[in-house]
Design an enzyme around this catalytic site. Sequence first.
Site, PDB file in Angstrom:
ATOM      1  N   ASN A 229      10.277   5.027   2.691  1.00  0.00           N
ATOM      2  CA  ASN A 229       9.997   3.635   4.464  1.00  0.00           C
ATOM      3  C   ASN A 229      11.628   3.425   4.269  1.00  0.00           C
ATOM      4  OD1 ASN A 229       6.862   4.689   4.809  1.00  0.00           O
ATOM      5  ND2 ASN A 229       6.912   3.844   2.821  1.00  0.00           N
TER       6      ASN A 229
ATOM      7  N   CYS B  56       5.464   9.470   0.447  1.00  0.00           N
ATOM      8  CA  CYS B  56       3.585  10.020  -0.152  1.00  0.00           C
ATOM      9  C   CYS B  56       3.407  11.261  -1.298  1.00  0.00           C
ATOM     10  CB  CYS B  56       3.934  11.190   1.563  1.00  0.00           C
ATOM     11  SG  CYS B  56       2.102  11.612   1.800  1.00  0.00           S
TER      12      CYS B  56
ATOM     13  N   ARG C  50       0.607  -1.389  -0.097  1.00  0.00           N
ATOM     14  CA  ARG C  50      -0.308   0.125  -0.223  1.00  0.00           C
ATOM     15  C   ARG C  50       0.988   1.311  -0.303  1.00  0.00           C
ATOM     16  NH1 ARG C  50      -0.678   4.516   2.539  1.00  0.00           N
ATOM     17  NH2 ARG C  50      -0.481   3.436   4.747  1.00  0.00           N
ATOM     18  N   ASP C  51       2.194   1.127   1.416  1.00  0.00           N
ATOM     19  CA  ASP C  51       2.079   2.817   1.402  1.00  0.00           C
ATOM     20  C   ASP C  51       3.826   2.435   0.054  1.00  0.00           C
ATOM     21  OD1 ASP C  51       2.889   5.312   1.743  1.00  0.00           O
ATOM     22  OD2 ASP C  51       4.214   4.407   4.212  1.00  0.00           O
TER      23      ASP C  51
ATOM     24  N   HIS D 189       6.257   4.607  12.525  1.00  0.00           N
ATOM     25  CA  HIS D 189       6.296   4.635  10.998  1.00  0.00           C
ATOM     26  C   HIS D 189       7.079   5.795  10.406  1.00  0.00           C
ATOM     27  CE1 HIS D 189       4.172   3.704   7.106  1.00  0.00           C
ATOM     28  NE2 HIS D 189       5.083   5.251   6.552  1.00  0.00           N
TER      29      HIS D 189
ATOM     30  N   HIS E 195      10.585   7.248   7.591  1.00  0.00           N
ATOM     31  CA  HIS E 195      10.940   7.278   6.285  1.00  0.00           C
ATOM     32  C   HIS E 195      12.162   7.749   6.773  1.00  0.00           C
ATOM     33  CE1 HIS E 195       7.300   7.697   4.037  1.00  0.00           C
ATOM     34  NE2 HIS E 195       6.747   7.311   5.481  1.00  0.00           N
TER      35      HIS E 195
END
Length: 315
Positions: free
Chosen positions: A262, A253, A27-28, A220, A222
Amino acid sequence: MTGAPLPQQVALPGLPSAISICEVGPRDGLQNEKSIMPVDVKLEFIRRLVAAGHRLIEVTSLVHPRWVPQLADAEQLIGALERQPGVRYPVLVPNLRGYRRAAELGLTDIAIFGSATETFARRNLNRGVEESLAMFEPVVAAARADGGRVRAYLSMCFGDPWEGPVPLDQVVGVAVRMMDMGCDELSLGDTIGVATPGHVAALIGWLAAAGVGADRLAVHFHDTYGQALANTLTALGQGITVVDASAGGLGGCPYARSATGNLATEDLLWQLAGLGIDTGVDLTAVVETSRWMAQQLGRPSPSRVVRALTGDAAG
C-alpha cells in the site's frame, strides 16, 4: 530518532487544509504476510499507531481463518484491544455472520469489500458481483439498524490482472449500488497499482455525475508502479479528504499476486507536511513504529521516507 526533519511548507491551490488518514496497516498490511504475527505484536502495533495520532485504524478482519490465516486471531485481538476515546477501530466483515461476530464483540464500525470485476469477486469472495452485492445488503441493513457505520471497499477500480482494463461505467455501476445500500463511505481501490492521475480524476468525475460526490469517497492506492503519491495528490485536488495508507508500506492482496504494498503512511505524511495539509498524525512517531514493525518482520521497510529518516537499510 528524536524528531524527523520536515519539508519546506509550500501550499498548492485547490487542495483541502486537512484530511483524514485511514490507517490499514494492522489489517490490510499484515494479512499478506507469510508469517503470522503474535497477537501481542499486533496490539502493540495498534497502540503505537494511536499514540502517533491516528484516529481511524482498521484493526482486523472477521473472515474464516482458512481464507486469511494471518488474521485468525481477530476475536482474541478485539477482546484485548484497549479502545481509546475518539479513536475508531473498524473491522472488515464479509457477510452477516461476520457482522454478528463483530457486534457481539462490541464493534459496529465495519467495512465490506466488493469488487468491480467478476473474476476478482469470485477469487476473493467465492461468488460473483451480483451474489456479492446480495450478500452485503443484510450486513449494511443490520449495521445501520444498530447505529453503526459502514465503509465500502471497491477493489479493481482501475485494472484487473485477469480482465485487464476496467471500464469506468462498470466501476460506477457497482459503486452506486453499494452506496445505495446505505454505506457511509466508499474507498476506491487500485488493487494492483496500475492507476495514473488522469484515470483517477476521470473516475471521481464519473462518480460525481452519478451522484456519489467526493465527500463520500476515499482512495486506496497500491504503489506497484510508484504512482500512489501522484494519484493521491490528484484525488485531493478532486475534493477527496480521506486517504487509506499503511504504516511502512505494508500490504498487498493474497488473491491478486501482482498487488504490492500500500501507499506508505510516512510517504503520504511527508508530502502532506510539505503542502501544509493537517492530518493530526506525527511523522516521527509513525516512522519509529514502522521501523519497529520492520524489525518484527525481519526485513527492511519499503517506505522511502522511513529509509531516508532512519538512514538504516533495515528500515
